[in-house]
Scaffold this motif. Structure first.
Motif, PDB file in Angstrom:
ATOM      1  N   LEU A   1      -9.302   4.108   2.831  1.00  0.00           N
ATOM      2  CA  LEU A   1      -8.290   3.061   2.700  1.00  0.00           C
ATOM      3  C   LEU A   1      -8.586   2.171   1.492  1.00  0.00           C
ATOM      4  O   LEU A   1      -7.681   1.827   0.716  1.00  0.00           O
ATOM      5  N   TRP A  44      -6.123   1.711  -1.624  1.00  0.00           N
ATOM      6  CA  TRP A  44      -5.491   0.436  -1.942  1.00  0.00           C
ATOM      7  C   TRP A  44      -6.090  -0.209  -3.203  1.00  0.00           C
ATOM      8  O   TRP A  44      -5.358  -0.707  -4.049  1.00  0.00           O
ATOM      9  N   ALA A  65      -0.970   4.214   2.487  1.00  0.00           N
ATOM     10  CA  ALA A  65      -2.011   4.603   3.441  1.00  0.00           C
ATOM     11  C   ALA A  65      -1.568   5.803   4.263  1.00  0.00           C
ATOM     12  O   ALA A  65      -2.332   6.757   4.466  1.00  0.00           O
ATOM     13  N   ILE A  83      -3.615   7.818   6.900  1.00  0.00           N
ATOM     14  CA  ILE A  83      -4.192   6.655   7.577  1.00  0.00           C
ATOM     15  C   ILE A  83      -3.076   5.836   8.211  1.00  0.00           C
ATOM     16  O   ILE A  83      -2.127   5.438   7.530  1.00  0.00           O
TER      17      ILE A  83
END
Lengths: 485, 485
Positions: free
Chosen positions: B475, B479, B427, B432
């Protein structure tokens, strides 16, 4: 199944405070019924719809009141059955009722002394307040709020650490990089940090006797053996230090507190070598080393040797004001990994205010601190001389003076049948603050009494020159007149 | 008797820097000669008069240079004989030469995240900065500098303590007088103080598991046994607490960190009774209890019972900004004598800046804090809803959410073959900031692995609503796209 006994009249009478939302009134009423035991454990509350009909109001406030009681745990919800009163332990006291927001009084307590010889007071009228205000306002206007108002660097703002490294080098002969500077609000958090940092390196610390008792107390509470070592004419007894086996030592070599002794260069070098040879560390307390009235300031111990094993403590309480809350320490490079580890373990923040740090950075960069320091040295020198003259004039041969020439205080000694404590009380009754030196001494109990020599710490920074003369005249009258000496 | 070999040409050549006073140039030269060993131990320096003639200058700068060397211990004076070089230990390094005042660079380090889900960040553009500046300026203008710039009350300014007592009562249901309020700059100094205060009362403390690890670490370093107790659906397991034999417990009952669990009233009362019966103390951490988005804030544990054995921790980091550095604790009356004793023993100052305290007092009194709080609750509620919606939209069935409805963060859980650490790194590489919940857990080593459930703490205060949506989209992409789930 038991039902909660909702009393329609009671509830309706209660719902009359139009300044409080309806759901809050309902919630408070029900909370009180449950807390007081009027609504029993496991009783079912009326359904939202039924209670709305009963009270003649809409369902929304009732739903909201139930949700709040649910969140706080006063009631529970069972699917398809409704809401039930929860069991509370037998409460042996009344649960508090929420009250309105009172606007409290502002109490103020005054400890007023007409003549205040506090050892670290200053005449703050000389502080460049307008410039400080302007610098603060410019900081707030020129930086983005997002940068300014979020957490700062736990070690202290980097810009200020750069300025402090320069300042300490120029004014105190300290050799360091900004990475070695750690900022805090006042001595205690930094000393506490030192006591944690040094734990892996030893368990005994030598301290000067007499000294400011904060240092021994911080280390004592952390579990160290604290070994008092006498202060001789050239500073802490190095013979006794050597034989004490202490791993660390705290010293105030440029202006020992409270005696005012200056440690000569040969002793400083010997002390540095002691640390080098034993793997120990020296804590150099340098609270007022900038202020020397005849000649130049004595350069710090820390900077005498490259990579010295010295933790240097400096700050701006004396130079500017304690209310700004900016103190710093300079760590030897070898301790930096320990510091960073501890910082992460303890989730440390910087105790010094970020806004004050940013303002002070600007103040240093723009030369205001240097200018103020020069001005205060001149003003303090005149007060220092005036205090010595006043003591000589009004005490004559009854008093001796020591520890002159630096800082914000000197020591006055006299032989007197009354105790230091009684003399201090006498002075305070006449509106004079002086501090007995008793609290700085670490003596075995059997040495406490005997002599009738009394010692006091007299600060000269907080009074105007003429007040110094008048204060000392009154003090001499008060003490010398108390008994015939 | 040896004489110091003063080289006239060398000295004259040296004395050429008109920006430095003559005596300083002389002093530096002589200091260097002695440090370097060119002037030997016990050699006599030329008399002031003789050197003045030799160099063709007045006696004053020479006298001043000698006085400075004398004060620092490089030379000694013998009555009727003159000045002699002092013995220095064999110095295995060059003594530093004083340098001019360098104006250092301002380094700045940036940790920039395009999407910063920091758990306690806020959008500081909403902070009433103009009002704060005005309040600060009025403080400085209306108070005497002598009152403002000297040391403040070590416990915190009395006016602010009155305002805090009112604020805590109104907004958090805390029952106290201003005498019970202790102000500090941030959690650590207050927790450290608590760890010192409680020492006489016991040596073991129960902590919530998971929790913010600062609390267990502070107590561990103070020598306490720290006992982790699991957090269940209704807060800390009281069964395990009872059987642990712990003397103290830390809880965050109104918004448990990080799970967000609210402790229901029955559990709160049981906890208060536990403290009453065992003579223990409860530390109630209430960092963000003011922020609840559907319904009213849950009143504090502290205020449920008169003279409860609760140490309450509150502050203004979340309500206003961490940069103001004002945190407070409310002590049970029974601990006040211990506090005052400790305060004197350790010469404690207040770590919170006096000027910020005075400004905040005014801010509270004039209603700015209350107004700001109301505004932020609305803004944060929208962001809270947006974050939940975004997670549902972009993670779908791959993620679960918990701990919603309060504060500045929620928890996001997902099953993933990559570790929490790796996911966090992934991230961060995409700009992020999210925080894995790993650091809040105290697990025995053998329970660390096994499951592939991953948990993260996501703050929603620091981003704008649209940024929240975009950040969560990225995100999820980062992910969920990393592997096929």
């Amino acid at each position: 199944m038991k039902q909660v006994p909702v009393n329609q009249t009671e509830v309706t009478l209660l719902l009359d405070d139009s300044s409080v939302p309806l759901y809050v009134q309902l919630y408070r009423y029900m909370k009180q019924q449950i807390s007081a035991g009027h609504w029993l454990h496991a009783s079912r509350l009326p359904s939202v719809r039924r209670l709305a009909e009963l009270l003649g109001i809409s369902t929304t406030p009732i739903e909201m009141a139930y949700q709040q009681l649910l969140a706080e745990g006063f009631i529970a919800s069972k699917p398809r059955s409704g809401y039930f009163v929860q069991w509370l332990a037998d409460v042996p006291f009344a649960l508090p009722v929420e009250s309105a927001y009172p606007k409290g009084p502002i109490l103020k307590r005054h400890h007023y002394f007409k003549y205040d010889f506090h050892m670290s007071k200053n005449e703050y009228e000389y502080f460049p307040m307008t410039e400080w205000r302007k610098a603060y306002n410019r900081c707030l206007q020129e930086n983005s709020t997002a940068d300014m108002l979020f957490y700062g660097d736990p070690q202290g703002e980097e810009g200020l650490r750069c300025q402090i490294a320069n300042y300490a080098k120029h004014f105190r002969g300290v050799a360091c990089t900004p990475e070695q500077v750690i900022i805090g609000s006042d001595p205690f958090p930094l000393l506490d940090l030192i006591s944690r940092l040094l734990l892996p390196y030893g368990k005994s610390i030598a301290v000067e006797n007499p000294c400011y008792p904060q240092q021994p107390e911080v280390f004592r509470q952390k579990g160290y053996d604290v070994i008092p070592i006498p202060v001789l004419e050239d500073g802490i007894s190095q013979h006794e230090l050597q034989s004490s086996g202490a791993a660390f030592v705290t010293v105030s070599p440029s202006h020992q507190f409270p005696t005012g002794v200056i440690m000569p260069i040969s002793r400083r070098l010997a002390l540095l070598q002691w640390a080098q040879e034993t793997g120990g560390f020296i804590i150099e307390d340098d609270a007022d080393g900038e202020f020397r009235y005849y000649g130049r300031p004595i350069p710090s111990l820390q900077g005498l040797m490259p990579d010295s094993r010295v933790i240097y403590l400096g700050g701006f309480s004396q130079v500017l004001s304690p209310a700004l809350g900016v103190k710093y320490m300079i760590l030897p490079k070898v301790l930096l990994p320990d510091y960073h580890r501890l910082k992460f373990q303890l989730f440390l923040d910087c105790t010094a205010s970020k806004l004050n740090q940013m303002t002070l950075e600007r103040f240093l960069r723009e030369g205001y601190v240097e200018r103020h320091l020069r001005k205060m040295r001149m003003i303090l020198r005149r007060k220092h001389d005036r205090l010595i003259g006043s003591i000589q004039r009004h005490f004559g041969e009854h008093a001796q003076i020591s520890g002159t020439g630096s800082g914000f205080h000197l020591m006055l000694h006299l032989n007197h049948p009354l105790s230091e404590e009684d003399l201090q009380t006498l002075a305070e009754a006449r509106g004079i603050r002086v501090s007995s030196a008793a609290y700085t001494r670490m003596l075995p109990a059997n040495e406490q009494s005997g002599s009738d020599r009394r010692s006091f710490i007299l600060g000269f920074g907080g009074l105007k020159e003429d007040e110094i003369e008048a204060g000392i005249e009154r003090l001499a009258d008060c003490w010398l007149g108390a008994v015939s000496l």
